[in-house]
Every structure is written in structure tokens, then in C-alpha cells.
Design an enzyme around this catalytic site. Structure first.
Site, mmCIF file in Angstrom:
data_model
loop_
_atom_site.group_PDB
_atom_site.id
_atom_site.type_symbol
_atom_site.label_atom_id
_atom_site.label_comp_id
_atom_site.label_asym_id
_atom_site.label_seq_id
_atom_site.Cartn_x
_atom_site.Cartn_y
_atom_site.Cartn_z
ATOM 1 C CB CYS B 86 -0.951 -0.029 1.197
ATOM 2 S SG CYS B 86 -2.312 1.131 1.033
ATOM 3 C CG HIS B 203 -3.502 -3.521 3.293
ATOM 4 N ND1 HIS B 203 -2.485 -2.911 3.970
ATOM 5 C CD2 HIS B 203 -4.203 -2.515 2.720
ATOM 6 C CE1 HIS B 203 -2.555 -1.593 3.821
ATOM 7 N NE2 HIS B 203 -3.594 -1.325 3.063
ATOM 8 C CD GLU B 205 -0.848 -5.478 5.794
ATOM 9 O OE1 GLU B 205 -0.841 -6.010 4.666
ATOM 10 O OE2 GLU B 205 -1.016 -4.253 5.955
#
Lengths: 768, 241
Positions: B86, B203, B205
Site C-alpha cells: 500500500c 494488504h 497482512e
């Protein structure tokens, strides 16, 4: 020195009597700086002078309460030595004047209130109320260019601005904005409500307080530099608006979420160092309220030298610095001799941290500027002797309800003209208050910090707490129409719904924060309804064992003499002991059984149906309607049953039945969600009370939850539910939603058509 | 094996990356303050999401001047792994470590939602545990994720297999409707020519746990872990869940 004339007193929003009191306390004529300090400290916004005597009646204690109201945010225990700090606060006035910055700084302010307590914010929510975006019930009534069209346009701009501002601040700061509400009503035209909520987590032994303790301790100013922005913001928020409202734009502050993020990290790091004795956010009334309140709480005095305050404008006077509401600033009392540790941490984060004074004995705030004593005020009397009004109260005439009978007739008449429940369902799903709000919440980062276990769009949002196996549920609920019709019962209904929303996720409600949005307290009818709301809220909070641990009052929500509906907003927080046991609202598997907990009565009178389908205006509903009857014992029973089922992991889904009634709740449970396709259901409802179809489908009786479970669990479910009203109403499956009443088909539609209407309705209105 | 997660003023997905590496990938990990200039103790560096320097001027435009970025360039030049997510992707583009730029989303709004990604190249160190054509569910959260580049760059990206992820629909079709931000050719993530520097807007994560809606992101971290192990000859001891 400027002589204080009656005009100057009036400009400071102090009454002649209040000024007399100032003279009495000071024993002399105050300086301009002192007058300014009194004016903001005694503003409605800071002093709660009209509401205080009523707020005392709220229940504020309980086993879990660690910090009751009075601090920057309330704190409750969630077990394993962890606590949550939370609060909701209004930013209505600034958001009307300048929607983007008004809403953004509302978020900034509430985040600071939370991390001032030592808590890292992990979730934010917003309760937003706007005027209508388009003509709903009167097509063609508003020609292009008409006054009405202009108002719709303005309402759209306010909505866009507020959502943009919230996204801008929360996303950049790095807190997920995970829920809230977006409500439309005529009464919020040009009177938008922006109530911002934040919640943080903190270890029980690491909570910080806004106290200026320890004589000789240095006082540090940290964060952004002081400018002239926001001077008299608190006073502005304590008056009605008129045509000149937009000229007050300079009183709205400009937020900088990046600076706030740095401030958060620096504050938490400095707190961990052990060098901080007390800390407080400079919010409304900036340096004035933070210094006065910190000293008053600790029973100490403060000496400040404003010449040392970091400034971003030149030539600022003591008056301006004391009243500035520049954002992203904090006042810190460090432990004597350890101020350098604090300064070093802030330096690491590229922030100013300057010693500007010290804690002294006595109870006086002494403010020096360029060597001149500009203010010398007894802090205890500024707070303790603040005016407290027992304002006159008077129940409005309708409270006796002479028109109610007739109104029910006319609602019945209009009802009978609506034969087609299919069309009514479709229209309600696309109505402003019921349709999906994804256009709003997709602009918010809802996932940062990777704790969001239930995303927005559900009854309540759920955040897991990484440090434990627990999760926290939370929701914001308000209802202006209910409170306008019957403030006491309305308040109970709102608290009950908030509790129910949490329960639907499997949580036990544990505490409440409230935001009380009202018009001018100087009107006896408003003061009466305020008092009634407090009593209703108190009764309901006691029933659910959810003390009120923080909150905020916003009066004077009026523009051009027209006030908002009295709108209490409840922020309710619940606890899920085991995050694996959380429940979501969507139906899951073909063949699952659907049941209703609770009882359906004839509660159409003040409903979305009455407004959207029967076409009543808000004023008509208020004049003639009746709120649903709420039985708190039954409500508790329903919630206990739902929680017990969730705890035994018997539920596939649970969804609160509220706006739009049973048919809407069932439709929403059919709709798709992340990793789950839409699914249909076949429902057959019984009608023992011989209610109208509309009352059964769309009535808004409280204390009802739609649940589903695997068919082989039926006996176990019945056993757990016990004597709580329980009715099997259908099964999950197929691609259509079909509902019959006593065997007679009334609704039969494809779920995907319904979902489409519901999903796109808000964008369509914004584009119109 | 050791991971470093860079922390700029305004980074806010740093904790999320740290959490995933320590809890779900099960590898040692440090936060690396942006003033650090020595990365010699690390095998991979994550440039996390957030709003470095408030995204003022332009996303990533100020972060590229942080002292650590010089070290990150040397680190990448030495063949070590750099993973920008990002805002991290934006920073790597601004720093010239990846081609192209990320501009305002087509709809002008910030968008946060789960989207589908198709794996376009499974021969990178970040995708070896995946297959080309795999469809992943991973959330996006950005206002400036609209990938742009000139035609030459685009053709080079395609020829070299540097386009690693594209936005797609549920069945893996690359469609206009599935493109959330207007990115050229639905590009969601690219790598450098050597393949050791990856930038992506979504994302991963945030997609490493069932409870959060998806764990499709894990395969990306798992691929990276394997690549580090292979490169350094040390095999990972996986201690996470």
C-alpha cells in the site's frame, strides 16, 4: 486595560447575572483574559450548566467501572487486567459550518480523549444525522432551483463533507472506523448531527488521569503549535445558528491527523517511560479548560508563562492563546526532574514539547505573558461555582395525547390503501434509513490494526482484543422520532436496542456512553424532554446493568429557530468472553430453522413504514404517533435467551428486529456478506392477535431477535430459551424470500432483486 | 532469518505486518525506525502501509528522503527482499525502486473492501507457493492506488513478467468492474526486474486469519520465507500457528 462593558459581556455569551457572579468571585473587574476564561468555562459546552442537575440521576457505577464520568473518557474492566476506555462526543455545530473539518476534528478530539487515558484507540464509530437528500414522499413538489432543492443539495454536500472528513482523519490516524449509523430526517436539514465515538484498550495499571498533581512538577505543552483558530469554539457550540452561521467558519478548527498520529505514538511512549504524572487533551476551550480542569481535579494551582507556548502566528495575545482551539495539543504534568525524558520522546517524533509552567500550592491559575500577570483566577471556584441552572420544564400539550386515537385511524386509513406487501418491502429496503450504508463505510478504513472480526453493516461491530481471547462489541444507536414522541419511553427503546444489537453478536453489554443532542435548553418543553430522556435512560441502563461511564451534552441544535428532534445517542459496548463464539446476522445453510425470540404487537404508529409507505411527515408522526410499548423485563429475557444460545454455540445467526420490522430483518439476514452468498428463506408467521399484515411485517415492536440454527439442535434450543417467547417461523433455503401469514402468501421475491434495491439506494440518491 | 518492518512517521500498518510475521509466519522481526541506516541484520524488509508524513505533497514523496531509504536501495541492490504494501508500494515507486506511479482512485474516494486478485506470475520469490491463475481474496484500503505508467514501461512489465497481481472477479476474469481504482490493466502489484522487490496495493497482512475474513495472504509471506531460506541456506523454523 479594556473596560468590560455590558456589550463585551454579552459578546462572551455571559448573562448579566453570570457576570455579577464573576465580579463576586474575582472581587474586582476581570481582565479581558479572565473574562474569556470565565466565558468558555461557563459555556454550556464546558460547564453543563443546564444539564448537570439531571445527569446526576444516571447510574454510573458498577463492578466493572474503573473510571466513571468526569475524566476525559470512562474506563471499564474487561478482565485479564485489560480495560477499555471509550466515549462519544458531538461535533454538530462545527460540522454544519464546515462539514469536512468539523467532522474530522470531531474524530480527532474523541481520539485524544481516549489516548489521554493511556489507551491505544482500536476502534471508532460515528452516528450521523442529516436532512433528506431528495424529495421522498412528494414527487414533483420541489422544482429545480427551489428553496427545497437548494436544501437537498446542501444536505448532500454536508453528508459528503462529513464522510470525507471522518475518512480523512480516521484513516490517516490509523484507527478503523467500524460502525455507527447514518439517519435522515427533515429535522436535521441544516442541523446535522455528528457524534463521534472512540474506544481504546489499556492495561489496568497503566491508566493516566488529567490531574495536575505534585507541587513543583513541571507543566509541559506538547504537540501542535498554537494559532488563532477555533477561538470561542466552545461558545459557538453553545448558541443557535441563524443566517450568519457561515460567517462563523473561522471558529472551526482545522485538523491534522498526521500530527495526531505522531502525538499518539509520542504520548504512549512517554507514558511508558514513567515520567508523566498527569495528562490532558486540549480540546474545547484549549489551554484554558485543560489547565483549569487538571488543577481542579488535583486540588492544586498552576502558573503558566504563555511566552513559552509554541506559536505559529505572531503577536498573539494572552486572551487568544488561552482561548485558541488549535488541534492536536496536550498538556502534560511531568514528574519533577524527569521533564527531559518527556521532551526527548517528543523530539524523536518531531513534536514540540516545552515546559511552560509548574504546579503550585493554592488553588489559583496564574497566567503570565511577557512578564505581565494576565489572569489570576481561583480554579476551584471557576469549576465549582459555575452556574447550574434548574431551567423551567413543561410537558408539551400532546403528552396527554388527545389526538392519538384519531391518528391511529388515519394511519389505518392510509394503511388500507397499501395492498401490496411486496412493493412495500422493496420500497422500505431502498428507503434512506434502511438501505445499505456501504457507500459511507467503504470510505473508512475498517480493518487497519487487524482486529475487526465483524465488519460494518451488522447490528454491532466486533473487535477482537489481540492480548486476550476476548472480543469487544460496540454500536451507536439513537432515535429522534421516538424521543420526540415520548422522551422517556423513547430513551428506554434506544437503550434496549443498543443492548440488543450487542447481544446479537453473542456479547454481554457492559457499559454505555451517551451523547444527548437537543435544541435550546431555554425552552421549557426541551428541558422537560431532556429530563424525561435521562429518567428513561437511567431506568433502562439499570435493567441491563450497563452504567453510563462517559458522555456529552449538545444543546442549541437549532437553525433559524427550528430545532432538531431531541436525539439521545447511545454508545453501548459489550464483551464476548471467547471470540470464537461470536455470532453474525446472515443466514448460513440450507435447511436451517428460523425462529423469532419475542412478540410482535401493533407498533406501526411511529415506524419507517408510517413515514415511507403511509407517507406521514415527521411532524405528523410526532403530533399523533405513539411509540412502541417496551417491557424491560421481556427485553432482558429475550437478550438473556439469545446470549445463552450464543454461549452454547447453538446459533447460526442472530439479527435484531428494528427499523422496518420483521420483514426487513429477515431480508437483511438473507443478503450476502463477505465469503457468504445470499440465500433465501421460507417464512410462515402466525397472527394470534389478528394484526394487519403491515403490522406483522413492518411493525417495530422492540425486544425481538430473528435467529437461525441447525434443525437437529431444535430441542436443545427450546430448552435453553426456557420461558422466553419463542416461535418457529421458517427455514433457510432457495433463492427467494417468501413470507406467508397464517398460510396466506404475502411476500415472494427474489433475494437478489431485494438486495440490489437495498445496496444501491444511497448512491442513487446522491447522484440524483 | 530476520524481518525488518520500517516505521516512518505516519506508518500505521507497521504493527499489522509485525503481528503477521511474528504470530503467523513465525519468524523473528524488528521495527526499524526511519532514521536507521544499517539493515545488515535483516534478510527482508517490509515497507508497511499507512500515511507516511501524512501523505503530504504526494503519497510516499517525503518518505523517500528518510535516511533509511538509502539503505533500502543498497539492500535491494544486494539481492535482499523488499516488500512494499500500500503506502509502501507508493514509497517504492517514488524512490524509483519500482516503475510507474500510483495516482488518485478513479472514483476519487478512499476505498476499503475485500477484492479478488489473480496471481499473474508464480515464479517470483513472493508467489512461489501459489500458482498463476490462483484467485486470492485480499482487502484494499487506499485513496491513491490507481497504477499508471507509460506504454514502454507497461510492455516491459508484461514481457518480464513483472506484473505479479491483477484485480479480477470471483472466477479470475480480469474485468473493468473488478478494477476498484482504475489501475492500468487492473495492475494490483508489480516487482522489479530481479524479482526481489515487490509492491502491491492490497494488504496481505490483513488476510492471514480466518476470523478477519481470509487467510489468502499467508501464501505470499510463506513464499517469501521459503525464498529467504533458500537464498541463505537456512531453513525456517516455523513457530507460528
Amino acid at each position: 486595560m479594556t473596560a468590560i462593558t455590558p456589550e463585551i459581556v454579552a459578546q462572551h455569551n455571559l448573562t448579566p447575572e453570570e457576570y455579577e457572579r464573576v465580579l463576586e468571585i474575582m472581587g474586582r473587574e476581570p481582565s479581558m483574559t479572565e473574562l474569556g476564561i470565565f466565558s468558555v468555562m461557563w459555556s454550556e459546552h464546558c460547564s453543563y450548566k443546564s444539564s448537570r442537575i439531571h445527569l446526576r440521576r444516571l447510574p454510573t457505577t458498577g463492578e466493572r467501572v474503573i473510571v466513571p464520568p468526569g475524566e476525559n473518557a470512562g474506563v471499564v474492566d474487561i478482565g485479564d487486567d485489560w480495560c477499555v476506555a471509550f466515549k462519544v462526543e458531538s461535533h454538530n455545530h462545527p460540522s454544519f459550518i464546515e462539514p469536512f473539518q468539523g467532522a474530522a476534528t470531531g474524530v480527532g478530539g474523541i481520539l485524544r480523549d481516549v489516548f489521554t487515558m493511556g489507551a491505544r484507540p482500536i476502534a471508532a464509530m460515528n452516528s450521523l444525522r442529516f436532512g433528506p437528500l431528495t424529495a421522498e414522499s412528494e414527487p414533483g413538489a420541489a422544482a429545480t432551483g427551489s428553496r427545497k432543492q437548494q436544501i437537498y443539495k446542501r444536505n448532500k454536500a454536508i453528508l459528503r463533507g462529513c464522510v470525507d472528513g471522518i475518512a480523512h482523519y480516521g484513516n490517516c490516524f490509523g484507527v478503523p472506523t467500524i460502525g455507527g449509523e447514518v439517519v435522515f430526517d427533515e429535522s436535521y436539514s441544516l442541523n446535522p448531527l455528528v457524534n463521534a465515538f472512540a474506544l481504546g484498550i489499556v492495561r489496568k495499571d497503566q491508566i493516566f488521569f488529567g490531574k495536575a498533581e505534585g507541587i513543583g512538577n513541571p507543566v509541559l505543552y506538547v504537540g501542535a503549535k498554537t494559532g488563532r483558530d477555533g477561538i470561542h469554539g466552545a461558545t459557538m457550540a453553545s448558541a443557535e445558528f441563524d443566517d450568519e452561521a457561515l460567517e462563523k467558519r473561522p471558529t472551526v478548527q482545522v485538523g491534522d491527523p498526521f500530527l495526531e498520529k505522531l502525538l499518539l505514538e509520542a504520548c504512549l511512549e512517554a507514558m511508558r517511560s514513567g515520567a508523566i504524572a498527569g495528562i490532558q487533551d486540549m480540546g474545547a476551550a484549549g489551554l484554558t479548560s485543560s489547565s483549569v480542569e487538571m488543577a481542579a481535579r488535583a486540588g492544586t494551582g498552576l502558573e503558566l508563562d504563555l511566552s513559552l507556548v509554541p506559536q505559529r502566528e505572531t503577536g498573539m495575545t494572552a486572551y487568544e492563546m488561552m482561548l485558541s482551539e488549535s488541534q492536536e495539543r496536550m498538556l502534560i504534568v511531568a514528574k519533577d526532574g524527569r521533564e527531559k525524558e518527556v521532551v526527548d520522546v517528543f523530539k524523536k517524533w518531531d513534536l514540540d514539547a516545552v515546559v511552560i509552567g509548574k504546579v503550585v500550592e493554592g488553588h489559583r491559575l496564574k497566567v503570565f505573558h511577557n512578564g505581565v500577570l494576565e489572569a489570576d483566577i481561583p480554579v476551584d471556584t471557576v469549576t465549582d461555582a459555575a452556574p447550574r441552572y434548574e431551567r423551567p420544564m413543561k410537558a408539551p400539550e400532546r403528552a396527554n395525547g388527545p389526538n392519538v386515537e384519531g391518528a391511529n385511524d388515519s394511519i389505518a386509513n392510509r394503511k388500507s390503501q397499501i395492498a401490496n406487501s411486496n412493493a412495500a418491502l422493496l420500497k422500505l429496503l431502498a428507503s434512506p434509513n434502511i438501505c445499505s450504508k456501504h457507500w459511507v463505510y467503504e470510505q473508512y478504513d475498517t480493518m487497519v490494526r487487524t482486529n475487526t472480526a465483524i465488519l460494518p453493516g451488522a447490528d454491532a461491530a466486533v473487535m477482537r482484543v489481540k492480548e486476550t481471547r476476548r472480543a469487544i462489541s460496540m454500536c451507536l444507536d439513537g432515535n429522534g422520532r421516538y424521543a420526540a414522541v415520548d422522551p422517556r419511553e423513547g430513551a428506554k427503546l434506544i437503550v434496549a436496542e443498543a443492548a440488543r444489537n450487542n447481544v446479537c453478536t453473542g456479547a454481554r453489554p457492559i457499559a454505555v456512553t451517551n451523547c444527548l443532542n437537543f435544541p435550546s435548553p431555554e425552552r421549557p418543553e426541551i428541558m422537560w424532554s431532556f429530563s424525561e430522556v435521562i429518567d428513561g435512560m437511567s431506568e433502562a441502563c439499570r435493567a441491563f446493568d450497563t452504567p453510563v461511564i462517559s458522555g456529552n451534552v449538545s444543546f442549541y441544535n437549532e437553525t433559524d429557530g427550528k430545532g432538531i428532534l431531541p436525539t439521545p445517542t447511545i454508545g453501548m459496548v459489550g464483551l464476548i468472553e471467547d471470540v470464537r463464539k461470536l455470532v453474525t446476522q446472515g443466514f448460513k445453510d440450507e435447511g436451517d430453522m428460523i425462529a423469532l425470540l419475542g412478540v410482535t404487537n401493533d407498533d406501526l404508529s411511529v415506524s419507517e413504514y408510517a413515514q415511507t409507505i403511509a407517507g406521514f411527515s415527521t411532524d405528523e408522526l410526532i403530533a399523533h404517533g405513539e411509540v412502541p410499548k417496551i417491557d424491560l423485563d421481556l427485553e432482558v429475557k429475550v437478550q438473556k435467551a439469545c446470549r445463552a444460545l450464543a454461549d452454547r454455540q447453538l446459533l447460526k445467526s442472530a439479527h435484531d428486529c428494528s427499523d422496518g420490522g420483521l420483514a426487513i430483518a429477515i431480508a437483511e439476514s438473507c443478503f450476502s456478506s463477505l465469503n457468504r452468498d445470499a440465500i433465501g428463506s421460507m417464512i410462515d408467521l402466525s397472527n394470534p392477535q389478528t394484526l394487519s399484515d403491515a403490522a406483522i411485517l413492518f411493525g417495530e415492536s422492540p425486544s425481538r431477535i430473528v435467529i437461525s440454527f441447525a434443525p437437529d439442535k431444535l430441542e436443545w434450543v427450546k430448552d435453553v430459551v426456557g420461558d422466553c417467547p419463542f416461535e418457529l417461523i421458517g427455514t433457510v433455503g432457495g433463492e427467494r424470500l417468501s413470507i406467508s401469514i397464517d398460510g396466506n402468501g404475502t411476500i415472494d421475491q427474489s433475494v437478489s432483486d431485494l438486495e440490489k434495491a437495498w445496496t444501491n439506494a444511497l448512491e442513487k440518491r446522491l447522484e440524483r | 532469518m530476520k524481518f525488518g518492518v520500517l516505521v516512518f512517521p505516519g506508518s500505521n500498518c507497521d504493527h499489522d505486518a509485525y503481528h503477521v510475521i511474528s504470530k503467523h509466519v513465525g519468524q523473528p522481526v524488528d521495527f526499524v525506525w526511519h532514521r536507521e541506516t544499517d539493515l545488515s541484520g535483516y534478510d527482508a524488509v517490509i515497507v508497511p502501509g499507512g500515511f507516511s508524513y501524512g501523505d503530504y505533497l504526494r503519497c510516499g514523496a517525503l518518505a523517500k528522503f528518510s535516511p533509511v531509504m538509502g539503505a533500502v536501495k543498497d539492500f535491494a541492490a544486494a539481492g535482499k527482499y523488499v516488500f512494499g504494501i500500500c503506502n509502501g508500494f507508493q514509497i517504492l515507486c517514488e524512490a524509483g525502486m519500482l516503475p510507474g506511479a500510483l495516482i488518485r482512485n478513479r472514483g476519487l474516494h478512499f476505498i476499503c473492501k475485500h477484492v479478488r486478485l489473480r496471481v499473474e506470475n508464480d515464479r517470483t520469490p513472493f508467489t512461489s507457493e501459489l500458482d498463476s491463475g490462483d484467485v486470492l481474496s485480499i482487502p484494499i484500503a487506499h485513496a491513491e492506488g490507481n497504477y499508471v505508467c507509460d506504454d514502454d514501461t507497461f510492455h516491459r512489465l508484461e514481457e518480464n513478467g513483472q506484473i505479479v497481481f491483477r484485480y479480477c472477479d470471483e472466477v479470475g476474469e480480469i474485468t473493468e468492474e473488478a478494477n476498484p481504482n482504475g489501475a492500468r490493466s487492473n495492475i494490483a502489484g508489480i516487482c522489479n526486474e530481479n524479482g526481489n522487490v515487490l509492491g502491491m496495493m492490497p494488504h496481505p497482512e490483513r488476510a492471514c486469519e480466518e476470523m478477519l475474513g481470509s487467510n489468502d495472504g499467508r501464501e505470499i509471506f510463506r513464499s517469501l520465507t521459503k525464498a529467504i531460506a533458500a537464498a541463505s541456506g537456512q531453513w525456517p523454523v516455523v513457530s507460528g500457528q
